[in-house]
Scaffold this motif. Structure first.
Motif, PDB file in Angstrom:
ATOM      1  N   ARG A 129       8.272   4.289  -5.252  1.00  0.00           N
ATOM      2  CA  ARG A 129       9.438   5.044  -5.724  1.00  0.00           C
ATOM      3  C   ARG A 129       9.397   6.524  -5.361  1.00  0.00           C
ATOM      4  NH1 ARG A 129      10.813   2.780 -11.840  1.00  0.00           N
ATOM      5  NH2 ARG A 129      11.125   0.587 -11.269  1.00  0.00           N
ATOM      6  N   ILE A 130       8.231   7.130  -5.388  1.00  0.00           N
ATOM      7  CA  ILE A 130       8.193   8.591  -5.208  1.00  0.00           C
ATOM      8  C   ILE A 130       7.846   9.019  -3.791  1.00  0.00           C
ATOM      9  CG2 ILE A 130       7.588   8.900  -7.628  1.00  0.00           C
ATOM     10  CD1 ILE A 130       4.758   9.556  -6.823  1.00  0.00           C
ATOM     11  N   PHE A 131       7.209   8.141  -2.996  1.00  0.00           N
ATOM     12  CA  PHE A 131       6.849   8.520  -1.630  1.00  0.00           C
ATOM     13  C   PHE A 131       7.964   8.116  -0.672  1.00  0.00           C
ATOM     14  CE2 PHE A 131       2.266   7.733  -3.163  1.00  0.00           C
ATOM     15  CZ  PHE A 131       2.191   9.017  -3.673  1.00  0.00           C
ATOM     16  N   VAL A 132       9.076   8.819  -0.740  1.00  0.00           N
ATOM     17  CA  VAL A 132      10.223   8.496   0.102  1.00  0.00           C
ATOM     18  C   VAL A 132      10.116   9.158   1.473  1.00  0.00           C
ATOM     19  CG1 VAL A 132      11.767   8.059  -1.822  1.00  0.00           C
ATOM     20  CG2 VAL A 132      11.512  10.395  -0.982  1.00  0.00           C
ATOM     21  N   LYS A 133       9.279  10.177   1.596  1.00  0.00           N
ATOM     22  CA  LYS A 133       9.023  10.823   2.881  1.00  0.00           C
ATOM     23  C   LYS A 133       7.545  10.639   3.230  1.00  0.00           C
ATOM     24  CE  LYS A 133      12.576  14.423   2.430  1.00  0.00           C
ATOM     25  NZ  LYS A 133      12.840  15.886   2.404  1.00  0.00           N
ATOM     26  N   ASN A 134       7.269  10.476   4.531  1.00  0.00           N
ATOM     27  CA  ASN A 134       5.893  10.252   4.978  1.00  0.00           C
ATOM     28  C   ASN A 134       5.239   9.137   4.149  1.00  0.00           C
ATOM     29  OD1 ASN A 134       6.073  12.458   6.822  1.00  0.00           O
ATOM     30  ND2 ASN A 134       5.652  13.861   5.132  1.00  0.00           N
ATOM     31  N   GLY A 136       3.940   6.174   4.738  1.00  0.00           N
ATOM     32  CA  GLY A 136       2.652   5.621   5.151  1.00  0.00           C
ATOM     33  C   GLY A 136       1.497   6.556   4.856  1.00  0.00           C
ATOM     34  N   MET A 137       1.680   7.841   5.175  1.00  0.00           N
ATOM     35  CA  MET A 137       0.623   8.819   4.936  1.00  0.00           C
ATOM     36  C   MET A 137       0.315   8.928   3.446  1.00  0.00           C
ATOM     37  SD  MET A 137       0.564  12.920   5.712  1.00  0.00           S
ATOM     38  CE  MET A 137       1.601  13.291   4.290  1.00  0.00           C
ATOM     39  N   MET A 138       1.358   9.030   2.607  1.00  0.00           N
ATOM     40  CA  MET A 138       1.154   9.224   1.179  1.00  0.00           C
ATOM     41  C   MET A 138       0.578   7.973   0.514  1.00  0.00           C
ATOM     42  SD  MET A 138       1.775  12.329   0.715  1.00  0.00           S
ATOM     43  CE  MET A 138       1.622  12.348  -1.085  1.00  0.00           C
ATOM     44  N   MET A 139       1.014   6.795   0.948  1.00  0.00           N
ATOM     45  CA  MET A 139       0.451   5.570   0.394  1.00  0.00           C
ATOM     46  C   MET A 139      -1.044   5.474   0.700  1.00  0.00           C
ATOM     47  SD  MET A 139       2.279   3.377  -1.359  1.00  0.00           S
ATOM     48  CE  MET A 139       3.942   2.795  -1.691  1.00  0.00           C
ATOM     49  N   ASN A 140      -1.403   5.757   1.947  1.00  0.00           N
ATOM     50  CA  ASN A 140      -2.811   5.688   2.323  1.00  0.00           C
ATOM     51  C   ASN A 140      -3.623   6.786   1.656  1.00  0.00           C
ATOM     52  OD1 ASN A 140      -3.556   3.575   4.525  1.00  0.00           O
ATOM     53  ND2 ASN A 140      -1.518   4.288   5.111  1.00  0.00           N
ATOM     54  N   LEU A 141      -3.025   7.966   1.506  1.00  0.00           N
ATOM     55  CA  LEU A 141      -3.730   9.064   0.838  1.00  0.00           C
ATOM     56  C   LEU A 141      -4.033   8.709  -0.609  1.00  0.00           C
ATOM     57  CD1 LEU A 141      -4.788  11.988   0.842  1.00  0.00           C
ATOM     58  CD2 LEU A 141      -2.470  12.735   0.242  1.00  0.00           C
ATOM     59  N   SER A 142      -3.037   8.184  -1.307  1.00  0.00           N
ATOM     60  CA  SER A 142      -3.247   7.828  -2.716  1.00  0.00           C
ATOM     61  C   SER A 142      -4.294   6.729  -2.854  1.00  0.00           C
ATOM     62  CB  SER A 142      -1.924   7.394  -3.361  1.00  0.00           C
ATOM     63  OG  SER A 142      -1.371   6.283  -2.690  1.00  0.00           O
ATOM     64  N   HIS A 143      -4.249   5.730  -1.969  1.00  0.00           N
ATOM     65  CA  HIS A 143      -5.256   4.669  -2.009  1.00  0.00           C
ATOM     66  C   HIS A 143      -6.628   5.185  -1.565  1.00  0.00           C
ATOM     67  CE1 HIS A 143      -1.719   2.086  -2.336  1.00  0.00           C
ATOM     68  NE2 HIS A 143      -2.519   1.121  -2.718  1.00  0.00           N
ATOM     69  N   GLY A 144      -6.634   6.300  -0.826  1.00  0.00           N
ATOM     70  CA  GLY A 144      -7.908   6.907  -0.448  1.00  0.00           C
ATOM     71  C   GLY A 144      -8.688   7.387  -1.656  1.00  0.00           C
ATOM     72  N   PHE A 145      -7.988   7.820  -2.700  1.00  0.00           N
ATOM     73  CA  PHE A 145      -8.673   8.239  -3.924  1.00  0.00           C
ATOM     74  C   PHE A 145      -9.369   7.053  -4.589  1.00  0.00           C
ATOM     75  CE2 PHE A 145      -5.873  11.851  -3.368  1.00  0.00           C
ATOM     76  CZ  PHE A 145      -6.659  12.911  -3.796  1.00  0.00           C
ATOM     77  N   TYR A 146      -8.770   5.850  -4.437  1.00  0.00           N
ATOM     78  CA  TYR A 146      -9.439   4.644  -4.917  1.00  0.00           C
ATOM     79  C   TYR A 146     -10.751   4.442  -4.157  1.00  0.00           C
ATOM     80  CZ  TYR A 146     -10.465  -0.344  -5.337  1.00  0.00           C
ATOM     81  OH  TYR A 146     -11.092  -1.545  -5.536  1.00  0.00           O
ATOM     82  N   GLY A 147     -10.700   4.640  -2.839  1.00  0.00           N
ATOM     83  CA  GLY A 147     -11.903   4.478  -2.029  1.00  0.00           C
ATOM     84  C   GLY A 147     -12.993   5.464  -2.399  1.00  0.00           C
ATOM     85  N   LEU A 148     -12.609   6.719  -2.642  1.00  0.00           N
ATOM     86  CA  LEU A 148     -13.597   7.737  -3.008  1.00  0.00           C
ATOM     87  C   LEU A 148     -14.250   7.422  -4.352  1.00  0.00           C
ATOM     88  CD1 LEU A 148     -11.780  11.035  -1.926  1.00  0.00           C
ATOM     89  CD2 LEU A 148     -13.757   9.963  -0.841  1.00  0.00           C
ATOM     90  N   SER A 149     -13.425   7.063  -5.330  1.00  0.00           N
ATOM     91  CA  SER A 149     -14.000   6.762  -6.648  1.00  0.00           C
ATOM     92  C   SER A 149     -14.837   5.487  -6.602  1.00  0.00           C
ATOM     93  CB  SER A 149     -12.895   6.638  -7.703  1.00  0.00           C
ATOM     94  OG  SER A 149     -12.005   5.583  -7.396  1.00  0.00           O
ATOM     95  N   SER A 150     -14.455   4.538  -5.753  1.00  0.00           N
ATOM     96  CA  SER A 150     -15.242   3.316  -5.603  1.00  0.00           C
ATOM     97  C   SER A 150     -16.623   3.623  -5.022  1.00  0.00           C
ATOM     98  CB  SER A 150     -14.516   2.323  -4.688  1.00  0.00           C
ATOM     99  OG  SER A 150     -13.284   1.928  -5.253  1.00  0.00           O
ATOM    100  N   LEU A 271      -6.083   8.555   8.283  1.00  0.00           N
ATOM    101  CA  LEU A 271      -5.294   7.810   9.264  1.00  0.00           C
ATOM    102  C   LEU A 271      -3.878   7.482   8.793  1.00  0.00           C
ATOM    103  CD1 LEU A 271      -7.982   5.331  10.663  1.00  0.00           C
ATOM    104  CD2 LEU A 271      -7.212   7.511  11.616  1.00  0.00           C
ATOM    105  N   GLY A 272      -3.529   7.881   7.583  1.00  0.00           N
ATOM    106  CA  GLY A 272      -2.187   7.613   7.078  1.00  0.00           C
ATOM    107  C   GLY A 272      -1.073   8.108   7.988  1.00  0.00           C
ATOM    108  N   PRO A 273      -1.171   9.354   8.530  1.00  0.00           N
ATOM    109  CA  PRO A 273      -0.101   9.833   9.423  1.00  0.00           C
ATOM    110  C   PRO A 273       0.112   8.959  10.651  1.00  0.00           C
ATOM    111  CG  PRO A 273      -1.476  11.663   8.692  1.00  0.00           C
ATOM    112  CD  PRO A 273      -2.147  10.402   8.231  1.00  0.00           C
ATOM    113  N   ALA A 325       3.676   0.392   1.790  1.00  0.00           N
ATOM    114  CA  ALA A 325       4.649   1.296   2.407  1.00  0.00           C
ATOM    115  C   ALA A 325       5.780   0.504   3.060  1.00  0.00           C
ATOM    116  CB  ALA A 325       3.950   2.183   3.444  1.00  0.00           C
ATOM    117  N   PHE A 326       5.436  -0.598   3.725  1.00  0.00           N
ATOM    118  CA  PHE A 326       6.444  -1.462   4.353  1.00  0.00           C
ATOM    119  C   PHE A 326       7.410  -1.998   3.298  1.00  0.00           C
ATOM    120  CE2 PHE A 326       8.119  -5.525   5.639  1.00  0.00           C
ATOM    121  CZ  PHE A 326       8.410  -5.390   6.987  1.00  0.00           C
ATOM    122  N   ILE A 327       6.867  -2.496   2.197  1.00  0.00           N
ATOM    123  CA  ILE A 327       7.705  -3.051   1.134  1.00  0.00           C
ATOM    124  C   ILE A 327       8.613  -1.975   0.550  1.00  0.00           C
ATOM    125  CG2 ILE A 327       7.623  -3.979  -1.228  1.00  0.00           C
ATOM    126  CD1 ILE A 327       5.142  -5.564  -0.386  1.00  0.00           C
ATOM    127  N   ALA A 328       8.071  -0.783   0.333  1.00  0.00           N
ATOM    128  CA  ALA A 328       8.878   0.309  -0.219  1.00  0.00           C
ATOM    129  C   ALA A 328      10.059   0.645   0.687  1.00  0.00           C
ATOM    130  CB  ALA A 328       8.007   1.549  -0.423  1.00  0.00           C
TER     131      ALA A 328
END
Length: 412
Positions: A129-134, A136-150, A271-273, A325-328
């Motif tokens: 809903r909120i990542f209407v611009k960029n 792919g980059m924003m979806m991957n960035l947000s999921h990157g925080f999951y990777g860091l905390s993992s 790699l999101g961009p 990102a594709f689904i959004a």
């Protein structure tokens, strides 16, 4: 105008904080169990079978939550659903701390996974809903925080369990309490913010029946299921493979797993961009193919190429957020339902995939000799080959998707 811009910036900042902190908490809650499981098993005198049953029931709770979160989102709104998910995780931390009987502990653990499932769907819907611009980059960035905390969660868990407060060891119960109380931080930002999409009239949302008639959605299910099986299976099988196939010491094998998670996090952060630049569909094909190639080279190349097991995650890590990102982009008024549907089927696919890997290992071991070193090596290689095949099938499914979309001139 200035006040409107200030309000918008503050609202967006709170939205980002909710999503990013939510993914950090999600990664922590899923990955602190590694150091705790042996102590939980010892304290409750659990057999291997009972432990497996416990983890299976929790996976069931996770899938159950995935199945009803979209419905609750339509009824309550995404803000309440997200806050509820985080609140359930915090509550489960309190209950785990006071669980000195197995029945209370198993119920508390089940509740945590209900919260986990709701949170995963909620965060995916928020991102859509909120990542209407960029996107792919924003979806991957947000999921990157999951990777860091993992990556850091097991280390934090191990450190906390050794901590003493007023002469008393914190142990695994106190560790769960402290770590799951972190869920309160994103709740604050969620409550103070507002999120778009809740005002969409039910009649304007794409119904599930319409979504199910779209072949692109079913191909997305295949891409996501094969991709996530490949991603999650590495976490469960890599250390086992390196220790038994190449006689690596535990510390060295665990170090390779840490490199795997590091590649996972860096790929999503950096790699999101690329996904926005070359397109989501082509990205899915290329990244999953890269993972498959690395995996097969690592298997057939032997020990000198073992580092490619970790490098392979730089490709497969991109699948989940890119699918979101594709689904959004494809279903702007039906992303809630589409995300819930794909993630729920993905979870079922993950369960089947792990059973398949174990079954292949046992079958090949018997073929080459169960008690022989060769049988063990070939079994492990065949099992790990399933992981590579899943990545390849994810890429092939992406090729089928892009061919379908090109015929309709709908490539994203």
């Amino acid at each position: 105008m200035a006040n409107d811009k200030k309000t918008f910036n503050r609202t967006y900042a709170f939205q980002l904080a909710t999503v990013f902190l939510g993914f950090i908490v999600f990664g922590i809650s899923e990955n602190i169990k590694g150091p705790a499981i042996p102590r939980i098993q010892f304290d409750f005198h659990l057999s291997e079978s009972q432990l497996g049953t416990l983890l299976s029931l929790n996976a069931l709770g996770y899938l159950l939550a995935c199945s009803f979160t979209a419905y609750l989102t339509g009824k309550w709104g995404i803000k309440i659903v997200t806050a509820t998910a985080l609140g359930l995780m915090a509550l489960s931390g309190v209950l785990i701390f006071f669980s000195h009987h197995y029945a209370l502990f198993s119920g508390s653990y089940f509740l945590m996974y209900i919260g986990n499932g709701m949170l995963e769907i909620g965060l995916a819907i928020l991102g859509a809903r909120i990542f209407v611009k960029n996107t792919g980059m924003m979806m991957n960035l947000s999921h990157g925080f999951y990777g860091l905390s993992s990556t850091v969660a097991p280390l934090m868990a191990s450190g906390l369990m050794k901590l003493h407060i007023n002469g008393h060891a914190l142990d695994w119960r106190g560790m769960y309490l402290i770590m799951l109380m972190l869920s309160l931080l994103p709740i604050i930002f969620a409550v103070l913010s507002s999120f778009p999409g809740d005002d969409i009239h039910p009649a304007d949302r794409i119904p599930l029946k319409t979504l199910l008639r779209d072949p692109a959605l079913w191909l997305m299910v295949l891409i996501l299921s094969f991709g996530v099986v490949s991603e999650l299976a590495v976490g469960g099988w890599l250390v086992n493979f390196l220790e038994k196939a190449y006689a690596w010491e535990g510390v060295k094998a665990s170090g390779m797993l840490s490199v795997f998670f590091l590649c996972f996090a860096l790929a999503r952060l950096l790699l999101g961009p690329v996904t926005d630049k070359i397109g989501f569909t082509l990205s899915l094909i290329l990244f999953s193919a890269f993972s498959a190639v690395c995996t097969f080279i690592a298997i057939f190349g032997g020990e000198p190429f073992a580092y490619l097991f970790a490098v392979s995650d730089a490709g497969i890590a991109m699948i989940y957020p890119t699918v979101m990102a594709f689904i959004a982009r494809r279903y702007p008024t039906g992303s809630d339902t589409a995300i819930t549907f794909t993630v729920t089927l993905m979870g079922l696919g993950s369960v089947i995939g792990n059973y398949l890997i174990g079954g292949v290992i046992e079958a090949v071991k018997r073929h080459f000799g169960s008690g022989t070193a060769l049988g063990l090596l070939r079994g492990l290689q065949a099992g790990y080959g399933v992981i590579g095949i899943c990545a390849a099938l994810s890429s092939i499914s992406g090729i089928l998707l892009i061919l379908y979309l090109r015929r309709r001139k709908e490539v994203i």
